[in-house]
Design a protein around this motif. Structure first.
Motif, PDB file in Angstrom:
ATOM      1  N   ARG A 134     -75.312  -8.369  -1.096  1.00 10.50           N
ATOM      2  CA  ARG A 134     -74.770  -8.539   0.194  1.00 10.50           C
ATOM      3  C   ARG A 134     -73.269  -8.194   0.261  1.00 10.50           C
ATOM      4  N   TRP A 135     -73.044  -7.635   1.384  1.00  3.06           N
ATOM      5  CA  TRP A 135     -71.446  -7.387   1.666  1.00  3.06           C
ATOM      6  C   TRP A 135     -71.024  -7.646   2.974  1.00  3.06           C
ATOM      7  N   SER A 136     -70.184  -8.309   3.373  1.00  2.00           N
ATOM      8  CA  SER A 136     -69.704  -8.387   4.790  1.00  2.00           C
ATOM      9  C   SER A 136     -68.182  -8.101   5.166  1.00  2.00           C
ATOM     10  N   SER A 137     -67.965  -7.524   6.155  1.00  2.00           N
ATOM     11  CA  SER A 137     -66.612  -7.272   6.540  1.00  2.00           C
ATOM     12  C   SER A 137     -65.807  -8.602   6.586  1.00  2.00           C
ATOM     13  N   LEU A 138     -66.611  -9.488   6.921  1.00  2.00           N
ATOM     14  CA  LEU A 138     -65.850 -10.972   7.273  1.00  2.00           C
ATOM     15  C   LEU A 138     -65.779 -11.658   6.375  1.00  2.00           C
ATOM     16  N   GLY A 139     -66.193 -11.402   5.109  1.00  2.00           N
ATOM     17  CA  GLY A 139     -66.077 -12.188   3.849  1.00  2.00           C
ATOM     18  C   GLY A 139     -67.498 -13.155   3.417  1.00  2.00           C
ATOM     19  N   ARG A 140     -67.405 -13.962   2.608  1.00  2.00           N
ATOM     20  CA  ARG A 140     -68.509 -14.593   2.276  1.00  2.00           C
ATOM     21  C   ARG A 140     -68.581 -16.046   2.549  1.00  2.00           C
ATOM     22  N   ALA A 141     -67.260 -16.463   2.849  1.00  2.00           N
ATOM     23  CA  ALA A 141     -67.241 -18.093   3.095  1.00  2.00           C
ATOM     24  C   ALA A 141     -67.672 -18.434   4.670  1.00  2.00           C
ATOM     25  N   PRO A 142     -68.515 -19.619   4.769  1.00  2.00           N
ATOM     26  CA  PRO A 142     -68.852 -20.045   5.956  1.00  2.00           C
ATOM     27  C   PRO A 142     -67.806 -20.310   6.790  1.00  2.00           C
ATOM     28  N   PHE A 143     -68.058 -20.507   8.231  1.00  2.00           N
ATOM     29  CA  PHE A 143     -66.985 -20.880   9.088  1.00  2.00           C
ATOM     30  C   PHE A 143     -67.526 -20.994  10.661  1.00  2.00           C
ATOM     31  N   ALA A 144     -66.878 -21.908  11.446  1.00  2.00           N
ATOM     32  CA  ALA A 144     -67.424 -22.399  12.778  1.00  2.00           C
ATOM     33  C   ALA A 144     -67.195 -21.033  13.548  1.00  2.00           C
ATOM     34  N   GLU A 145     -67.884 -21.288  14.661  1.00  2.00           N
ATOM     35  CA  GLU A 145     -67.853 -20.094  15.791  1.00  2.00           C
ATOM     36  C   GLU A 145     -66.418 -19.753  16.394  1.00  2.00           C
ATOM     37  N   ARG A 146     -66.125 -18.542  16.062  1.00  2.00           N
ATOM     38  CA  ARG A 146     -65.032 -17.968  16.828  1.00  2.00           C
ATOM     39  C   ARG A 146     -65.072 -17.358  18.042  1.00  2.00           C
ATOM     40  N   VAL A 147     -64.422 -17.848  18.973  1.00  2.00           N
ATOM     41  CA  VAL A 147     -64.889 -17.234  20.231  1.00  2.00           C
ATOM     42  C   VAL A 147     -63.831 -16.263  20.657  1.00  2.00           C
ATOM     43  N   SER A 148     -64.020 -15.051  20.619  1.00  2.00           N
ATOM     44  CA  SER A 148     -63.225 -13.749  20.716  1.00  2.00           C
ATOM     45  C   SER A 148     -63.897 -12.654  20.277  1.00  2.00           C
ATOM     46  N   PRO A 149     -63.668 -11.605  21.215  1.00  2.00           N
ATOM     47  CA  PRO A 149     -64.517 -10.184  20.765  1.00  2.00           C
ATOM     48  C   PRO A 149     -64.140  -9.882  19.487  1.00  2.00           C
ATOM     49  N   VAL A 150     -65.288  -9.452  18.662  1.00  2.00           N
ATOM     50  CA  VAL A 150     -65.054  -8.979  17.040  1.00  2.00           C
ATOM     51  C   VAL A 150     -66.177  -8.021  16.814  1.00  2.00           C
ATOM     52  N   SER A 151     -65.708  -7.250  15.905  1.00  2.00           N
ATOM     53  CA  SER A 151     -66.572  -6.153  15.328  1.00  2.00           C
ATOM     54  C   SER A 151     -66.890  -6.386  13.804  1.00  2.00           C
ATOM     55  N   TRP A 152     -67.998  -6.494  13.516  1.00  2.00           N
ATOM     56  CA  TRP A 152     -68.220  -6.735  12.091  1.00  2.00           C
ATOM     57  C   TRP A 152     -69.483  -5.938  11.461  1.00  2.00           C
ATOM     58  N   GLN A 153     -69.534  -5.867  10.098  1.00  2.00           N
ATOM     59  CA  GLN A 153     -70.342  -5.011   9.302  1.00  2.00           C
ATOM     60  C   GLN A 153     -71.131  -5.870   8.420  1.00  2.00           C
ATOM     61  N   LEU A 154     -72.166  -5.596   7.788  1.00  2.00           N
ATOM     62  CA  LEU A 154     -73.078  -6.088   6.980  1.00  2.00           C
ATOM     63  C   LEU A 154     -73.932  -4.923   6.279  1.00  2.00           C
ATOM     64  N   SER A 155     -73.892  -5.130   4.982  1.00  2.00           N
ATOM     65  CA  SER A 155     -74.655  -4.158   4.156  1.00  2.00           C
ATOM     66  C   SER A 155     -75.224  -5.167   3.071  1.00  2.00           C
ATOM     67  N   LEU A 156     -76.755  -4.690   3.025  1.00  7.13           N
ATOM     68  CA  LEU A 156     -77.536  -5.126   1.927  1.00  7.13           C
ATOM     69  C   LEU A 156     -78.230  -4.266   0.930  1.00  7.13           C
ATOM     70  N   ILE A 157     -78.431  -4.509  -0.203  1.00  8.19           N
ATOM     71  CA  ILE A 157     -79.373  -3.916  -1.021  1.00  8.19           C
ATOM     72  C   ILE A 157     -80.431  -4.753  -1.425  1.00  8.19           C
ATOM     73  N   ILE A 158     -81.756  -4.388  -1.061  1.00  9.43           N
ATOM     74  CA  ILE A 158     -82.946  -5.151  -1.018  1.00  9.43           C
ATOM     75  C   ILE A 158     -83.806  -4.720  -2.021  1.00  9.43           C
ATOM     76  N   PRO A 159     -84.009  -5.074  -3.253  1.00 11.32           N
ATOM     77  CA  PRO A 159     -84.770  -4.562  -4.355  1.00 11.32           C
ATOM     78  C   PRO A 159     -86.362  -4.877  -4.105  1.00 11.32           C
ATOM     79  N   VAL A 160     -87.159  -4.185  -4.646  1.00  8.60           N
ATOM     80  CA  VAL A 160     -88.601  -4.301  -4.248  1.00  8.60           C
ATOM     81  C   VAL A 160     -89.172  -5.558  -4.592  1.00  8.60           C
ATOM     82  N   ALA A 161     -88.529  -6.363  -5.587  1.00 15.31           N
ATOM     83  CA  ALA A 161     -88.867  -7.669  -5.924  1.00 15.31           C
ATOM     84  C   ALA A 161     -88.592  -8.648  -5.146  1.00 15.31           C
ATOM     85  N   THR A 162     -88.011  -8.164  -3.711  1.00 19.62           N
ATOM     86  CA  THR A 162     -87.638  -9.274  -2.810  1.00 19.62           C
ATOM     87  C   THR A 162     -89.177  -9.529  -2.053  1.00 19.62           C
ATOM     88  N   ALA A 163     -89.978  -8.698  -2.228  1.00 20.17           N
ATOM     89  CA  ALA A 163     -91.331  -8.707  -1.661  1.00 20.17           C
ATOM     90  C   ALA A 163     -92.233  -9.222  -2.635  1.00 20.17           C
TER      91      ALA A 163
END
Length: 218
Positions: A134-163
Motif C-alpha cells: 500500500r501507498w498513500s499520499s497522506l502517509g501511513r500514520a493514523p490521524f483524527a478527522e481533519r475537516v477541510s477540503p483535501v485530495s488524496w491518492q491510494l495505491s495497492l498491489i493485491i497479489p493473487v494470494a489475497t484470495a
C-alpha cells in the motif's frame, strides 16, 4: 450488469508507490465511484475514481479522492477502517462461493475478509495482509478527522494470494464479479458510494448480487 476489462500490463511493479506511474504508462482509464445509492439519507458525494490493471500475479488498484474531510483513526490492520476515509474493492472469483472485501483507509490501514455472506466472515491472516502493498499520499500514520477540503491518492498491489480461500493462481483470462466503494461511516459527512449501483433501501456493500463483472486480459 456493469462490465470492465482489466488490462494486463507486462511491466513489473513491486512497489505500491510506483503503481500510478505504471498505470499512466499503460494508459489505464479512470472510472468513477459515483453511484449515490442512498441519496435521501446520505446525499454527500465526494469525487472518487479508480484505475485497475493486473500483472498476471497481482491486481493493481489506484484510487483518487477529493472530499471535504479526511480521517484515518483505525490503528491497525483488520480494524474498523470503514469508519475512516475508506476505499473498498469487493470481488468474487468465478466458480466459487466466497467473495473478498479489501478495505483500505486513506493511511493504508487494511482489512481483508472472506466468506459467502456478510455474517461470519473470516479475516485474513497477518501474512496475507502483509502481502498487500500500500501507498498513500497522506502517509501511513493514523490521524483524527481533519475537516477541510483535501485530495488524496491510494495505491495497492493485491497479489493473487489475497484470495486465500480460492484456487486462484493466475489472473490472465479470469472472470470475477466485483464492486468498488467509497465510504466514511463516522466522518462529519457520512457517505456510501459505489461503482455498480446497489438497489436496496439502506446501505449494504456486502451484496454480491449487485456486483459488476471484471474480465482479466490474458
Amino acid at each position: 450488469m456493469k462490465q470492465l476489462t482489466v488490462k494486463h500490463i507486462t511491466r513489473a511493479v513491486t512497489d505500491a508507490a510506483l503503481v500510478s506511474a505504471a498505470l499512466d504508462e499503460a494508459a489505464i482509464e479512470a472510472h468513477a465511484i459515483g453511484c449515490v445509492d442512498w441519496s435521501a439519507d446520505y446525499p454527500y458525494a465526494p469525487e472518487v475514481t479508480f484505475r485497475i490493471a493486473h500483472t498476471g500475479s497481482a491486481i493493481l488498484v489506484d484510487y483518487r479522492v477529493t472530499e471535504q474531510s479526511v480521517a484515518a483513526v483505525a490503528p491497525h490492520d483488520n480494524g474498523r477502517v470503514w469508519e475512516d476515509s475508506c476505499c473498498e474493492f469487493f470481488f468474487k472469483p468465478e466458480g466459487g462461493d466466497v467473495y473478498y472485501n479489501v478495505e483500505c483507509n486513506c493511511a493504508g490501514t487494511l482489512l481483508v475478509g472472506c466468506g459467502p455472506h456478510r455474517e461470519g466472515r473470516e479475516l485474513a491472516s497477518p501474512s496475507v495482509l502483509s502481502g498487500v502493498q500500500r501507498w498513500s499520499s497522506l502517509g501511513r500514520a493514523p490521524f483524527a478527522e481533519r475537516v477541510s477540503p483535501v485530495s488524496w491518492q491510494l495505491s495497492l498491489i493485491i497479489p493473487v494470494a489475497t484470495a486465500f480461500r480460492s484456487p486462484l493462481s493466475v489472473l490472465g483470462g479470469q472472470r470475477m464479479t466485483a464492486n468498488f466503494y467509497k465510504c466514511g461511516d463516522r466522518l462529519q459527512q457520512p457517505h456510501f458510494l459505489s461503482w455498480a449501483p446497489i438497489q436496496l433501501p439502506a446501505p449494504d456493500f456486502h451484496r454480491p448480487d449487485f456486483f459488476g463483472q471484471l474480465l482479466f486480459e490474458p
